[in-house]
Design an enzyme around this catalytic site. Sequence first.
Site, PDB file in Angstrom:
ATOM      1  N   GLY A  68       0.811  -1.205   0.000  1.00  0.00           N
ATOM      2  CA  GLY A  68       0.000   0.000   0.000  1.00  0.00           C
ATOM      3  C   GLY A  68       0.850   1.263   0.000  1.00  0.00           C
ATOM      4  CB  SER A  69       0.133   4.612   1.334  1.00  0.00           C
ATOM      5  OG  SER A  69      -1.053   4.790   0.589  1.00  0.00           O
ATOM      6  CB  THR A  70       4.443   1.446   3.521  1.00  0.00           C
ATOM      7  OG1 THR A  70       4.203   0.201   2.851  1.00  0.00           O
ATOM      8  CG2 THR A  70       3.532   1.545   4.738  1.00  0.00           C
TER       9      THR A  70
END
Length: 484
Positions: free
Chosen positions: A216-218
């Site tokens: 995801g956004s990591t």
Amino acid sequence: MNKPLRRVAIFCGLLIFSLLIRDNWLQFVDGDSLKNDPHNRRVLINEYAKPRGDIIVGGKAVTGHKTTGDSDFQYERTYTDGAEWAPVTGFASQVYGTTLLEGVEDKILTGDDDRLFFNRTIDMLTGKQQQGGDVVTTLNSKAQDAAFKGLGDKKGAVAAINPQTGAILALASTPSYDPSTIADGSAKDSKAWSALQADKNQPMLNRALRQTYPPGSTFKIVTAAAALDNGLYSSIDEPTDSPLPYTLPGTTTTLNNEGPLPCHNATLKVALEVSCNTVFGHMGAQLGQAKMLAQADKFGFNKSLDIPVRTVASNFSNGMNSSQVALSSIGQFNTAATPLQMAMVAGAVANNGKLMTPYMVDQLRAPNLNVVQENSPKELDQAMTPQTAQKIQGMMEAVVSGGTGTMAQIPGVTVGGKTGTAQHGENNSGLPYAWFISYAKTAQGSPVAVAVVVEDGNANREEISGGGLAAPIAKSVMEAVLNK
């Protein structure tokens, strides 16, 4: 000698010669394979005829042994806080073999390693019982305890490393199991083994090392590094020229943000702080497949590591079209990472771009405590330039001070982080994974980087977020390392 007797003598001589050849072949060619054959019961009897060495954490053994009273298997493996340490130790069973550190370092632990020949010889001459050597880990017991208790009854994993050395400080995975329950061949242990094999939650799976998740956004940290290293932007305060709405290249599909965020033409810093999918998806498509893949590889993607336990490789695909690159650049599509991999991403940022090889064995020791092997830090790659790393540090610290990661704040400590809520399942049908990656920075440097992933099947979909579920766990691990 008459002719018939001569023929019999020659024939007998050939038989004896053949037997000598076969005997030497078995002893010197097939000897090792026969000795180590799992079906050779003598190997197991010999292995459990003596005390097994210990796996050491912070100067204390998390393993042990006890006598059984069995004429064959005289000793049995025991574990202290077995469920907490199982993702590190693995198990040593009289029936089911060995895994993880118990398996990789089996010869040291049993005392059969060639490097312990002198110790075995002395023991034989003095009549002392042979013992196994010890495996001294890099693990931090307080950090492991914080990680394990932080996960609690949730399904997930935590990996924590020292960014400056690569030393692994914590590896937690839940749900877990107690290796003591399968250590011998009793009916009770057999029942426990069958239950573990049938458990759909896979308590024996090491999620920190051997389970990949969409990050995801990591993963936007990797995309930001690619953008800065490749000169797409020169400053984190520079507008990104990103449209809103953003339509994926070659499609009619609109990429959405999580809520009404200030993402139109946002700066790189703001885009990371509020986690704009549109900005980073557009950024990845602009950079293209080759540059994104090269950057991911520098962070350790697409390769497995021996730490010394073998990890599975995290994935950033090749051969994608522009829309797939855009989705991959926000940690979706085929992008997948282990928690250890994402701890390495945070660690590389904290260590000014230098990525260290992770390892969790500090020393191998003989029974007399002499060191037979000592591991030292090794650089794996330069994931980004120091200048880029310092810019991303500023961005990640803004995420914690005033963005989506405020629950990771530690008074008096500079903390950088990135949240992620990763979709999974067909058409995003499954509950999302909550991610948080972070580092803590002190005057002495950055002693800890952490990655947390939580698969919470019991939570309401609206309550699942990296900042809400994963960040508090990362905070507790960082505090444990810092003795806060």
